[in-house]
Design a protein around this motif. Sequence first.
Motif, short mmCIF file in Angstrom:
data_model
loop_
_atom_site.label_atom_id
_atom_site.label_comp_id
_atom_site.label_asym_id
_atom_site.label_seq_id
_atom_site.Cartn_x
_atom_site.Cartn_y
_atom_site.Cartn_z
N ARG A 32 -3.37 4.95 -2.27
CA ARG A 32 -4.21 5.90 -1.64
C ARG A 32 -3.69 7.19 -2.29
O ARG A 32 -2.50 7.35 -1.91
CB ARG A 32 -4.20 5.83 -0.28
CG ARG A 32 -5.06 6.62 0.35
CD ARG A 32 -5.15 6.82 2.13
NE ARG A 32 -5.36 5.33 2.36
CZ ARG A 32 -5.40 4.75 3.54
NH1 ARG A 32 -4.51 5.29 4.26
NH2 ARG A 32 -5.78 3.54 3.69
N VAL A 72 -8.34 10.51 -1.04
CA VAL A 72 -8.78 11.34 0.01
C VAL A 72 -8.54 12.91 -0.49
O VAL A 72 -7.48 13.16 -1.07
CB VAL A 72 -7.72 11.36 1.26
CG1 VAL A 72 -8.00 12.19 2.24
CG2 VAL A 72 -7.74 9.72 1.51
N LYS A 132 0.85 -1.09 0.01
CA LYS A 132 0.03 -0.01 0.08
C LYS A 132 1.11 1.18 0.00
O LYS A 132 1.97 1.42 0.77
CB LYS A 132 -0.92 0.10 1.28
CG LYS A 132 -1.83 1.11 1.24
CD LYS A 132 -2.63 1.31 2.68
CE LYS A 132 -3.49 0.28 2.56
NZ LYS A 132 -4.50 0.10 4.07
N ILE A 192 -7.90 2.92 -7.05
CA ILE A 192 -7.35 3.80 -5.92
C ILE A 192 -8.30 3.91 -5.02
O ILE A 192 -9.50 4.14 -5.13
CB ILE A 192 -6.88 4.91 -6.49
CG1 ILE A 192 -7.59 6.07 -7.23
CG2 ILE A 192 -5.60 4.37 -7.46
CD1 ILE A 192 -7.08 7.41 -7.53
N GLU A 193 -7.92 4.53 -3.72
CA GLU A 193 -8.58 5.36 -2.88
C GLU A 193 -8.09 6.69 -2.54
O GLU A 193 -6.97 6.84 -2.68
CB GLU A 193 -8.32 4.73 -1.26
CG GLU A 193 -8.90 5.28 -0.19
CD GLU A 193 -8.54 4.45 1.13
OE1 GLU A 193 -8.83 5.25 2.14
OE2 GLU A 193 -7.75 3.70 0.94
N GLU A 209 -9.65 5.45 -11.48
CA GLU A 209 -10.66 5.83 -10.17
C GLU A 209 -11.32 4.71 -9.45
O GLU A 209 -11.36 4.87 -8.27
CB GLU A 209 -11.78 6.83 -10.79
CG GLU A 209 -12.77 6.07 -11.83
CD GLU A 209 -13.61 6.97 -12.38
OE1 GLU A 209 -13.81 8.17 -11.98
OE2 GLU A 209 -14.34 6.57 -13.52
N ASN A 210 -11.26 3.38 -10.15
CA ASN A 210 -11.98 2.40 -9.44
C ASN A 210 -10.60 1.52 -8.82
O ASN A 210 -11.10 0.40 -8.36
CB ASN A 210 -12.59 1.39 -10.51
CG ASN A 210 -13.85 2.08 -10.99
OD1 ASN A 210 -14.37 3.02 -9.97
ND2 ASN A 210 -14.26 2.14 -12.20
N ARG A 247 -1.43 -1.43 -3.92
CA ARG A 247 -2.67 -0.61 -3.46
C ARG A 247 -2.33 0.85 -3.48
O ARG A 247 -1.37 1.10 -2.87
CB ARG A 247 -3.24 -1.29 -2.21
CG ARG A 247 -4.03 -2.58 -2.25
CD ARG A 247 -4.28 -2.96 -0.99
NE ARG A 247 -3.20 -3.28 -0.04
CZ ARG A 247 -3.09 -3.37 1.40
NH1 ARG A 247 -4.19 -3.58 1.83
NH2 ARG A 247 -1.85 -3.53 1.80
#
Length: 124
Positions: free
Chosen positions: A29, A52, A3, A49-50, A46-47, A27
């Motif tokens: 973010r 913020v 991550k 990653i996470e 966009e689908n 992964r």
Amino acid sequence: MTKYLVTGGAGFIGSHIVEALVKRGDRVRVLDNFSTGREANLKPFENQIELVRADLCDESAVTRAVAGVPDARSDHASAVAELALEMRASIDEYSAQNDHQIKVRIGLCSGPVVAGVIGARKFA
């Protein structure tokens, strides 16, 4: 699968970092306030990653963004070096495709914190 947190991930360089990480199967973010970055830069991922959507000055958002990042790994220094080489390859590819040379210096520091440093000279 590791991550990563990419600050400024919607910007030109950040989005290429995101792309390289996603392609590796990591992964990702992203922390970005979109003051200079573009949503279009992240659209392909966009689908995967996470996101913020916040500013680095927002302490609570940064606390949420760094939670659980990075996963501990014994080869973190070589992984960061590999990522820097992938960044360089992406910049070279962009330069060749657009007939526009971009000069970037990427410095790495490995320890309890790993960070990239961009600058014109080694010592100021």
